[in-house]
Design a protein around this motif. Sequence first.
Motif, PDB file in Angstrom:
ATOM      1  N   ASP A  76     -20.103 -43.046 -87.404  1.00 40.75           N
ATOM      2  CA  ASP A  76     -18.927 -42.463 -88.205  1.00 40.75           C
ATOM      3  C   ASP A  76     -18.458 -42.922 -89.429  1.00 40.75           C
ATOM      4  OD1 ASP A  76     -19.148 -41.036 -85.630  1.00 40.75           O
ATOM      5  OD2 ASP A  76     -17.159 -41.242 -85.052  1.00 40.75           O
ATOM      6  N   HIS A 216     -24.485 -28.223 -84.972  1.00 36.33           N
ATOM      7  CA  HIS A 216     -23.473 -29.246 -84.579  1.00 36.33           C
ATOM      8  C   HIS A 216     -22.414 -28.944 -83.409  1.00 36.33           C
ATOM      9  CE1 HIS A 216     -25.340 -31.537 -87.622  1.00 36.33           C
ATOM     10  NE2 HIS A 216     -24.973 -30.528 -88.254  1.00 36.33           N
ATOM     11  N   VAL A 220     -21.398 -31.098 -80.322  1.00 35.77           N
ATOM     12  CA  VAL A 220     -19.906 -32.025 -80.317  1.00 35.77           C
ATOM     13  C   VAL A 220     -19.136 -30.859 -79.910  1.00 35.77           C
ATOM     14  CG1 VAL A 220     -18.338 -33.303 -81.693  1.00 35.77           C
ATOM     15  CG2 VAL A 220     -20.859 -33.558 -82.116  1.00 35.77           C
ATOM     16  N   ALA A 225     -14.782 -33.182 -80.071  1.00 31.46           N
ATOM     17  CA  ALA A 225     -14.285 -32.989 -81.771  1.00 31.46           C
ATOM     18  C   ALA A 225     -13.012 -33.449 -81.616  1.00 31.46           C
ATOM     19  CB  ALA A 225     -14.476 -31.685 -82.087  1.00 31.46           C
ATOM     20  N   ARG A 226     -11.935 -33.332 -80.768  1.00 28.80           N
ATOM     21  CA  ARG A 226     -10.688 -33.501 -81.005  1.00 28.80           C
ATOM     22  C   ARG A 226     -10.593 -34.924 -81.003  1.00 28.80           C
ATOM     23  NH1 ARG A 226     -10.461 -29.892 -76.711  1.00 28.80           N
ATOM     24  NH2 ARG A 226      -9.475 -27.804 -77.700  1.00 28.80           N
ATOM     25  N   LEU A 228     -12.431 -37.049 -82.852  1.00 29.75           N
ATOM     26  CA  LEU A 228     -12.806 -37.664 -83.988  1.00 29.75           C
ATOM     27  C   LEU A 228     -12.069 -37.702 -85.202  1.00 29.75           C
ATOM     28  CD1 LEU A 228     -16.570 -35.742 -83.775  1.00 29.75           C
ATOM     29  CD2 LEU A 228     -15.739 -38.026 -82.646  1.00 29.75           C
ATOM     30  N   ARG A 233     -14.886 -34.219 -88.430  1.00 31.13           N
ATOM     31  CA  ARG A 233     -15.097 -32.935 -87.566  1.00 31.13           C
ATOM     32  C   ARG A 233     -15.184 -31.831 -88.566  1.00 31.13           C
ATOM     33  NH1 ARG A 233      -9.389 -33.623 -84.389  1.00 31.13           N
ATOM     34  NH2 ARG A 233      -8.198 -32.150 -85.751  1.00 31.13           N
ATOM     35  N   GLU A 234     -14.526 -31.928 -89.814  1.00 30.74           N
ATOM     36  CA  GLU A 234     -14.668 -30.912 -90.571  1.00 30.74           C
ATOM     37  C   GLU A 234     -16.135 -30.791 -91.257  1.00 30.74           C
ATOM     38  OE1 GLU A 234     -10.673 -30.860 -93.555  1.00 30.74           O
ATOM     39  OE2 GLU A 234     -12.435 -32.109 -94.308  1.00 30.74           O
ATOM     40  N   LEU A 236     -18.716 -31.602 -89.507  1.00 34.98           N
ATOM     41  CA  LEU A 236     -19.739 -31.076 -88.349  1.00 34.98           C
ATOM     42  C   LEU A 236     -19.585 -29.489 -88.454  1.00 34.98           C
ATOM     43  CD1 LEU A 236     -18.738 -33.822 -85.592  1.00 34.98           C
ATOM     44  CD2 LEU A 236     -21.206 -33.274 -86.683  1.00 34.98           C
ATOM     45  N   TYR A 238     -16.458 -27.621 -88.372  1.00 33.06           N
ATOM     46  CA  TYR A 238     -14.995 -27.295 -87.590  1.00 33.06           C
ATOM     47  C   TYR A 238     -14.335 -27.056 -89.078  1.00 33.06           C
ATOM     48  CZ  TYR A 238     -16.317 -28.339 -82.683  1.00 33.06           C
ATOM     49  OH  TYR A 238     -16.881 -28.218 -81.793  1.00 33.06           O
ATOM     50  N   GLU A 254      -9.959 -25.363 -87.046  1.00 39.99           N
ATOM     51  CA  GLU A 254      -8.950 -26.309 -86.831  1.00 39.99           C
ATOM     52  C   GLU A 254      -7.893 -25.672 -85.762  1.00 39.99           C
ATOM     53  OE1 GLU A 254      -7.886 -30.399 -87.019  1.00 39.99           O
ATOM     54  OE2 GLU A 254      -9.844 -29.287 -87.515  1.00 39.99           O
ATOM     55  N   LEU A 257      -9.125 -26.095 -82.276  1.00 36.69           N
ATOM     56  CA  LEU A 257      -8.934 -27.377 -81.633  1.00 36.69           C
ATOM     57  C   LEU A 257      -7.563 -27.856 -81.285  1.00 36.69           C
ATOM     58  CD1 LEU A 257     -11.671 -29.377 -84.036  1.00 36.69           C
ATOM     59  CD2 LEU A 257     -11.914 -28.263 -81.691  1.00 36.69           C
TER      60      LEU A 257
END
Length: 269
Positions: A76, A216, A220, A225-226, A228, A233-234, A236, A238, A254, A257
């Motif tokens: 990460d 992704h 994920v 994702a929540r 991270l 996550r953006e 990836l 989201y 978002e 999520l």
Amino acid sequence: MTTLVPDLEHQVADVVARLDEAGYAIIEGVLTRDDARTIGVELRRLLDGVPGGRNPFEGYRTRRLYALFAKTRVLDPLALDPLVLGALAAVLGPHFQLSGPTGIEIGPGEAEQILHRDEDIYPVPRPHPQLVANVMWAFDDFTVANGATRLVAGSHRTVDAPPPDAPMTFAEMPAGSVMLYLGSLWHGGGANRTDQSRLGVAIEYCASWLRPQETHLLAVLPDQARTLAPRLRELLGYNVYPPFLGYVDGRHPERILEPDAPQPPHRSA
Ligand SMILES: O=C(O)CCC(=O)C(=O)O
């Protein structure tokens, strides 16, 4: 938009100038040898039981680890490294995402991988702006003997494949280094003529209006994702490419999520 501290700004400018000139830039000592070793141990644990590649491109004696961000958290901080992200923003523009992050362990006896350009998966006529950039993190010393990435410096400037006698550069670098290279640069994995494997992770990014190489969002899933970092996550996916490419049920991902969170502004993808 990320604001860079002056020192970082200079480092980014240096990396971007080298990318522009040669198509690649190596930065040594981004990780300590100890940190590189610790990450390498974790990646090799995950590679345990993974078979060799399925074709010459993957490499029959090369083991690859996909869906990295579903499997480990050790990468990460690397995916979010400020120098890397600063250089990527300069090359790809503010809206980019993760494309095909892959652990690549080139085993003893592996042959040279064919030279290729990472951007060639997209059928986009040339010339075009840079669409793809790759970031190779070294967890072993990369040497000519053990399969350091080979590349044709400056080949990002030409449309045609380099001639067979084009001078080859080998990305020799100590463990803990990182090499950024453009998706338009001709390169490939090197042959490994040693009895030890060579471990690197190629964290590839692309413009966020393109389909990423790996899906992704199926690796994920939202529950993971929540947990991270929001920027990860953006990256990836989201996220949206402004104004709204990538919405879900008419809303920013978002909001799926975190349904109670305020609607995020259209941030950098
Ligand atoms: O492992 C390397 O050095 C490069 C591999 C590569 O370019 C690829 O698999 O697309």
